[in-house]
Design an enzyme around this catalytic site. Structure first.
Site, PDB file in Angstrom:
ATOM      1  N   LYS A   1       0.912  -1.105   0.010  1.00 33.04           N
ATOM      2  CA  LYS A   1      -0.263  -0.170   0.081  1.00 33.04           C
ATOM      3  C   LYS A   1       0.938   1.428  -0.077  1.00 33.04           C
ATOM      4  CE  LYS A   1      -3.915  -1.900   1.874  1.00 33.04           C
ATOM      5  NZ  LYS A   1      -5.335  -1.838   2.783  1.00 33.04           N
TER       6      LYS A   1
ATOM      7  N   GLU B   1      -6.067  13.388  -2.189  1.00 32.29           N
ATOM      8  CA  GLU B   1      -5.881  13.837  -1.040  1.00 32.29           C
ATOM      9  C   GLU B   1      -5.606  12.899   0.173  1.00 32.29           C
ATOM     10  OE1 GLU B   1      -7.770  17.527  -0.141  1.00 32.29           O
ATOM     11  OE2 GLU B   1      -6.970  17.520   1.817  1.00 32.29           O
TER      12      GLU B   1
ATOM     13  N   ASP C   1      -9.831   2.746   2.087  1.00 33.02           N
ATOM     14  CA  ASP C   1      -9.733   1.970   3.311  1.00 33.02           C
ATOM     15  C   ASP C   1     -10.533   2.651   4.535  1.00 33.02           C
ATOM     16  OD1 ASP C   1      -8.771  -0.338   2.481  1.00 33.02           O
ATOM     17  OD2 ASP C   1      -6.809   0.012   3.183  1.00 33.02           O
TER      18      ASP C   1
ATOM     19  N   GLY D   1      -0.917  -1.598  15.549  1.00 35.09           N
ATOM     20  CA  GLY D   1      -0.410  -1.872  14.076  1.00 35.09           C
ATOM     21  C   GLY D   1       0.020  -0.414  13.349  1.00 35.09           C
TER      22      GLY D   1
ATOM     23  N   ALA E   1      -2.363  -0.481   6.255  1.00 38.31           N
ATOM     24  CA  ALA E   1      -3.763  -0.531   6.889  1.00 38.31           C
ATOM     25  C   ALA E   1      -4.185   0.705   7.970  1.00 38.31           C
ATOM     26  CB  ALA E   1      -4.418  -1.861   7.439  1.00 38.31           C
TER      27      ALA E   1
HETATM   28  P1  NAP Z   1       1.528  -4.409   6.754  1.00 38.24           P
HETATM   29  O1  NAP Z   1       1.715  -2.920   5.987  1.00 38.24           O
HETATM   30  O2  NAP Z   1       2.336  -5.333   6.572  1.00 38.24           O
HETATM   31  O3  NAP Z   1       1.734  -4.135   8.539  1.00 38.24           O
HETATM   32  C1  NAP Z   1       1.867  -5.180   9.122  1.00 38.24           C
HETATM   33  C2  NAP Z   1       1.616  -4.403  10.587  1.00 38.24           C
HETATM   34  O4  NAP Z   1       1.468  -5.601  11.772  1.00 38.24           O
HETATM   35  C3  NAP Z   1       2.881  -3.768  10.996  1.00 38.24           C
HETATM   36  O5  NAP Z   1       2.415  -2.715  12.092  1.00 38.24           O
HETATM   37  C4  NAP Z   1       3.664  -4.833  12.214  1.00 38.24           C
HETATM   38  O6  NAP Z   1       4.421  -4.408  12.933  1.00 38.24           O
HETATM   39  C5  NAP Z   1       2.567  -5.534  12.592  1.00 38.24           C
HETATM   40  N1  NAP Z   1       2.753  -7.085  13.033  1.00 38.24           N
HETATM   41  C6  NAP Z   1       2.983  -7.964  12.306  1.00 38.24           C
HETATM   42  N2  NAP Z   1       3.104  -9.301  12.796  1.00 38.24           N
HETATM   43  C7  NAP Z   1       3.118  -8.834  14.140  1.00 38.24           C
HETATM   44  C8  NAP Z   1       3.261  -9.726  15.429  1.00 38.24           C
HETATM   45  N3  NAP Z   1       3.506 -10.881  15.418  1.00 38.24           N
HETATM   46  N4  NAP Z   1       2.854  -8.948  16.705  1.00 38.24           N
HETATM   47  C9  NAP Z   1       2.562  -7.581  16.699  1.00 38.24           C
HETATM   48  N5  NAP Z   1       2.547  -6.876  15.568  1.00 38.24           N
HETATM   49  C10 NAP Z   1       2.638  -7.515  14.169  1.00 38.24           C
HETATM   50  O7  NAP Z   1      -0.054  -4.919   6.594  1.00 38.24           O
HETATM   51  P2  NAP Z   1      -1.328  -3.971   6.394  1.00 38.24           P
HETATM   52  O8  NAP Z   1      -1.442  -4.001   5.053  1.00 38.24           O
HETATM   53  O9  NAP Z   1      -1.364  -2.782   7.466  1.00 38.24           O
HETATM   54  O10 NAP Z   1      -2.500  -5.073   6.873  1.00 38.24           O
HETATM   55  C11 NAP Z   1      -2.732  -5.273   8.246  1.00 38.24           C
HETATM   56  C12 NAP Z   1      -4.118  -6.258   8.273  1.00 38.24           C
HETATM   57  O11 NAP Z   1      -5.258  -5.437   8.057  1.00 38.24           O
HETATM   58  C13 NAP Z   1      -3.744  -7.571   7.478  1.00 38.24           C
HETATM   59  O12 NAP Z   1      -4.580  -8.624   8.197  1.00 38.24           O
HETATM   60  C14 NAP Z   1      -5.003  -7.078   6.337  1.00 38.24           C
HETATM   61  O13 NAP Z   1      -5.443  -8.366   5.730  1.00 38.24           O
HETATM   62  C15 NAP Z   1      -5.873  -6.458   6.827  1.00 38.24           C
HETATM   63  N6  NAP Z   1      -6.613  -5.161   6.011  1.00 38.24           N
HETATM   64  C16 NAP Z   1      -7.999  -5.317   5.915  1.00 38.24           C
HETATM   65  C17 NAP Z   1      -8.616  -4.404   5.198  1.00 38.24           C
HETATM   66  C18 NAP Z   1     -10.028  -4.565   5.086  1.00 38.24           C
HETATM   67  O14 NAP Z   1     -10.662  -4.084   3.928  1.00 38.24           O
HETATM   68  N7  NAP Z   1     -10.849  -5.366   5.816  1.00 38.24           N
HETATM   69  C19 NAP Z   1      -8.142  -3.311   4.336  1.00 38.24           C
HETATM   70  C20 NAP Z   1      -6.648  -3.277   4.545  1.00 38.24           C
HETATM   71  C21 NAP Z   1      -5.711  -4.359   5.541  1.00 38.24           C
HETATM   72  P3  NAP Z   1       5.930  -4.031  12.927  1.00 38.24           P
HETATM   73  O15 NAP Z   1       6.139  -2.775  12.326  1.00 38.24           O
HETATM   74  O16 NAP Z   1       6.564  -4.323  14.098  1.00 38.24           O
HETATM   75  O17 NAP Z   1       6.410  -5.005  11.860  1.00 38.24           O
END
Ligand code: NAP
Length: 277
Positions: A64, A76, A100, A124, A128
């Site tokens: 993203k 924006e 989102d 997190g 997202a």
């Molecule tokens: P991302 O950019 O890869 O970020 C991952 C985040 O998770 C980081 O803050 C990371 O922390 C943290 N993390 C990973 N493993 C961890 C652990 N074992 N313990 C604690 N923190 C951990 O991913 P993203 O795009 O933000 O997506 C996050 C989630 O949102 C996913 O499950 C995705 O499927 C979901 N999502 C859903 C929607 C929807 O429409 N429903 C939309 C967007 C995303 P660090 O910085 O310490 O690595």
């Protein structure tokens, strides 16, 4: 119309079925494929897709932020978030947007969840979180606390969002911290959102105190799944009243993206019903 979703991993994505359902409402002929794309190849891959008759892309983790590098124009709200979850070819320009946040806010509205004056814990600080924070802040919460495993990343995210959203004056409402939530009263969170990617992995371990749910009436895992995630189980065990997964948000953000690609405003009722089928 050639559409698709990119990310890594991508197999779990249910975006195609949602967009085919939307297209059927208007007798639109679309193709919507899942594409496994890694960060390092992302920008070239996206440019190639649009040079080869692509019309639109959804973008999921971990692309993203990096995907902004492929865009000629950025909305924006995507600029505010520093992240995009959809791309659209407009003329010969690649336009990046972030639906989102509006997806999350519309899902809360659909579930009659109030944000105004609420204290929200967002766990997190990845793509997202970036996507949802500006929209959450626009709804006038009392405070939003961003807790991340890598503490520096939550500080970086908060300062970037404060800069791009012009929220410097209200910095007390957006607060960064680590997962230990040192010095923060656990009994203040009304809404707890899991925006980490832990639910995508087999060994789901979230090193956070269950007491975060002490006062919460709403818990939302942005991940969508066939069964309750560890985070959702923790919330249910703590008697949180409303425990949701990310299906509703996914459908609402998809509807906002579909509208931009096609010009049509899809009804979301059927797609919402197909949750966990
Ligand atoms: P991302 O950019 O890869 O970020 C991952 C985040 O998770 C980081 O803050 C990371 O922390 C943290 N993390 C990973 N493993 C961890 C652990 N074992 N313990 C604690 N923190 C951990 O991913 P993203 O795009 O933000 O997506 C996050 C989630 O949102 C996913 O499950 C995705 O499927 C979901 N999502 C859903 C929607 C929807 O429409 N429903 C939309 C967007 C995303 P660090 O910085 O310490 O690595």
């Amino acid at each position: 119309m050639k559409l698709g979703v990119i990310g890594s991993p991508i197999e779990h994505s249910r975006s195609p079925e949602i967009h085919y359902e939307f297209a059927a409402q208007f007798d639109l002929n679309i193709s919507f494929e899942k594409y496994l794309v890694e960060k390092k190849e992302c920008i070239d891959w996206v440019k190639d897709f649009f040079a080869n008759k692509g019309s639109g892309l959804s973008v999921t983790l971990p692309l993203k932020e990096v995907v902004l590098g492929a865009a000629d124009e950025i909305s924006e709200r995507a600029l505010q978030a520093g992240a995009a979850n959809m791309l659209h070819l407009r003329g010969n320009k690649i336009f990046a947007d972030c639906t989102d946040g509006i997806g999350l806010v519309n899902d809360f509205k659909n579930n009659e969840i109030e944000i105004v004056n609420k204290t929200i814990l967002v766990i997190g600080a990845g793509g997202a979180s970036r996507g949802i924070l500006p929209s959450l802040l626009n709804e006038d919460p009392k405070q939003v606390i961003v807790a991340n495993r890598t503490t520096e990343k939550s500080f970086k995210l908060v300062s970037e969002i404060q800069e791009t959203s012009g929220l410097q004056m209200k910095s007390s409402i957006l607060m960064p911290t680590g997962l230990s939530l040192k010095g923060i009263d656990f009994n203040t969170f009304d809404i707890v959102i899991n925006a980490t990617s832990i639910s995508t992995s087999k060994e789901q371990t979230l090193d956070i105190d269950k007491a975060i749910f002490n006062k919460a009436s709403v818990a939302l895992d942005l991940y969508y799944s066939q069964s309750d995630t560890l985070f959702m189980k923790m919330a249910k065990d703590s008697n949180v009243h409303t425990v949701l997964d990310g299906w509703g948000m996914l459908v609402h953000q998809a509807a906002a993206s579909f509208n931009q690609w096609s010009g049509f405003n899809p009804k979301i009722k059927e797609a919402l019903k197909s949750r966990r089928d």
